[in-house]
Design a protein around this motif. Sequence first.
Motif, mmCIF file in Angstrom:
data_model
loop_
_atom_site.group_PDB
_atom_site.id
_atom_site.type_symbol
_atom_site.label_atom_id
_atom_site.label_comp_id
_atom_site.label_asym_id
_atom_site.label_seq_id
_atom_site.Cartn_x
_atom_site.Cartn_y
_atom_site.Cartn_z
ATOM 1 N N UNK A 1 0.831 -1.214 0.000
ATOM 2 C CA UNK A 1 0.000 0.000 0.000
ATOM 3 C C UNK A 1 0.864 1.262 0.000
ATOM 4 N N UNK A 2 1.886 1.267 0.866
ATOM 5 C CA UNK A 2 2.765 2.440 0.971
ATOM 6 C C UNK A 2 4.146 2.144 0.367
ATOM 7 N N UNK A 3 4.167 1.314 -0.659
ATOM 8 C CA UNK A 3 5.446 0.899 -1.246
ATOM 9 C C UNK A 3 6.295 2.102 -1.644
ATOM 10 N N UNK A 4 7.586 2.002 -1.332
ATOM 11 C CA UNK A 4 8.579 3.030 -1.685
ATOM 12 C C UNK A 4 8.233 4.397 -1.088
ATOM 13 N N UNK A 5 7.509 4.420 0.042
ATOM 14 C CA UNK A 5 7.074 5.677 0.638
ATOM 15 C C UNK A 5 8.270 6.574 0.988
ATOM 16 N N UNK B 1 -2.239 -6.144 -11.660
ATOM 17 C CA UNK B 1 -2.307 -4.707 -11.380
ATOM 18 C C UNK B 1 -1.319 -4.339 -10.276
ATOM 19 N N UNK B 2 -1.145 -5.233 -9.309
ATOM 20 C CA UNK B 2 -0.225 -4.964 -8.207
ATOM 21 C C UNK B 2 1.217 -4.807 -8.685
ATOM 22 N N UNK B 3 1.611 -5.645 -9.664
ATOM 23 C CA UNK B 3 2.968 -5.546 -10.210
ATOM 24 C C UNK B 3 3.147 -4.205 -10.915
ATOM 25 N N UNK B 4 2.123 -3.784 -11.655
ATOM 26 C CA UNK B 4 2.189 -2.488 -12.348
ATOM 27 C C UNK B 4 2.273 -1.347 -11.336
ATOM 28 N N UNK B 5 1.540 -1.497 -10.234
ATOM 29 C CA UNK B 5 1.552 -0.436 -9.223
ATOM 30 C C UNK B 5 2.899 -0.377 -8.498
ATOM 31 N N UNK B 6 3.535 -1.529 -8.325
ATOM 32 C CA UNK B 6 4.867 -1.563 -7.723
ATOM 33 C C UNK B 6 5.851 -0.754 -8.569
ATOM 34 N N UNK B 7 5.808 -0.967 -9.880
ATOM 35 C CA UNK B 7 6.721 -0.240 -10.772
ATOM 36 C C UNK B 7 6.404 1.256 -10.783
#
Length: 472
Positions: free
Chosen positions: A48-52, A139-145
């Motif tokens: 949710x807060x990846x790479x915050x 979609x999660x992989x795309x959101x990670x990038x």
Amino acid sequence: MSVAPRREDYDVVVIGAGPAGLAAAATSAEAGLSTLLLDENVGPGGQVFRAISSTPVTDRNQLGADYWVGADLVQALRASSAEVIHRATVWSLDRNLDIAVSIGGASAFVKAKRVILATGALERPFPIPGWTLPGVMTAGAAQTMLKSSALVPDGRTVIAGQGPLLWLLAAQILRLGGRIDRILDTTERGNYFAALPHAFAFLTSPYFAKGLSMMREVKAKVQVVSGVTELVAAGDGQLASVSYVAGGKRETISAELLLLHQGVVPNVNLAMSADIEHRWDDLQLCWSPVLDASGNSSVAGIAIAGDGAGIGGANAAMVRGRIAARAAVEALAPAAAAMLPAMATLRADLARAERGRVFLDTLFRPAPQFRIPSGDTIVCRCEEVTAKDVLDSVAIGATGPNQLKAYRRTGMGPCQGRLCGLTVTELMAQARGKSPQEIGYYRLRAPVKPITLAELAAVPKSEADVKAVVRG
């Protein structure tokens, strides 16, 4: 660079640095308990807060206000005395609260008086024909990038599926100047009627206004096709087209990227390997741990917080983390609990955060044809096992997922069942005319994440361990 834990035992060990884990670790450390937070990512935030702490996306409007709440959580954690180790993969947890963790290619062992599992969610498998083709992603992989590197699609892109994350991702891609050619909404028509009785709670929840505004934002820029009942990805070694059926009509469009999403489910592998009791959740269509009101599991000393306890979203996860941590403080240092918010206050916060959840779960309940595949559609990606292979195995005597391992090796690849487990359970349940609860799930054992033989061999051994394998 590897960083070993500073001690061999802790009052509280929190596993996972998403919303629940960050809140839990900060809370227990604030109360004076020795606290260790272990997370396998390079930085805090979970999905949710990846790479915050490191995202190159600095315009706060592009990722949305909800994302930046994570910065306050990270700040609170860093201001506390909690010890935090990233790139740490927990590969074993047992009933004695002994934890094995891999850090920088070496294993360390720590003991806890209390463990809080905050392992979060995984995306639900979406096994359609062609879902293993290069060019098809979640979609999660795309959101990670997007969050970690500000990368968005620039070729012909189709997003297919349903659920809040699908609309959030679409809005974020568009805000960053990415391309979306079409959105294929697989929400079943009947779900709208089924969700109606729960609409009032949803209308008075924080989800409603945010969700409506996000959908309007996306629909103003992208063609959305609703009522999609069939979906096929096709191409020769690479995605070339997506065909779908909506309103009884089939259409095929060319595509270079297909992003699939039909909700998230609890990540249960570590909890199940510790022999924590789980039950099949008929509303969320997944396995959920059996917990008390404070998040305590069936194994003494292990609590579960966040989406690993049942999908509730980021706000609920934060509160569940605080509840689990407060329960740990009450058990280990009752006097220190007085400085924390009262449990009644936290439970009221949780009820507010979860308002409207049943509406969302009912509305976005994935359709059977997108959960239970047939024919040559791949079920187990690691071992390339098809739906037909599974059904053939049932026909000759495979009774459940663990017997199926002997027939087809399903769930025995690197993902250890994360991408096929739910599909195998539901497919076998349907074939045998039983409930998923009766069919069961893979028996999960340590190591719950792949580690090397060299690492296992280098694990420190006591004299008793050596003697146990010496021939007499």
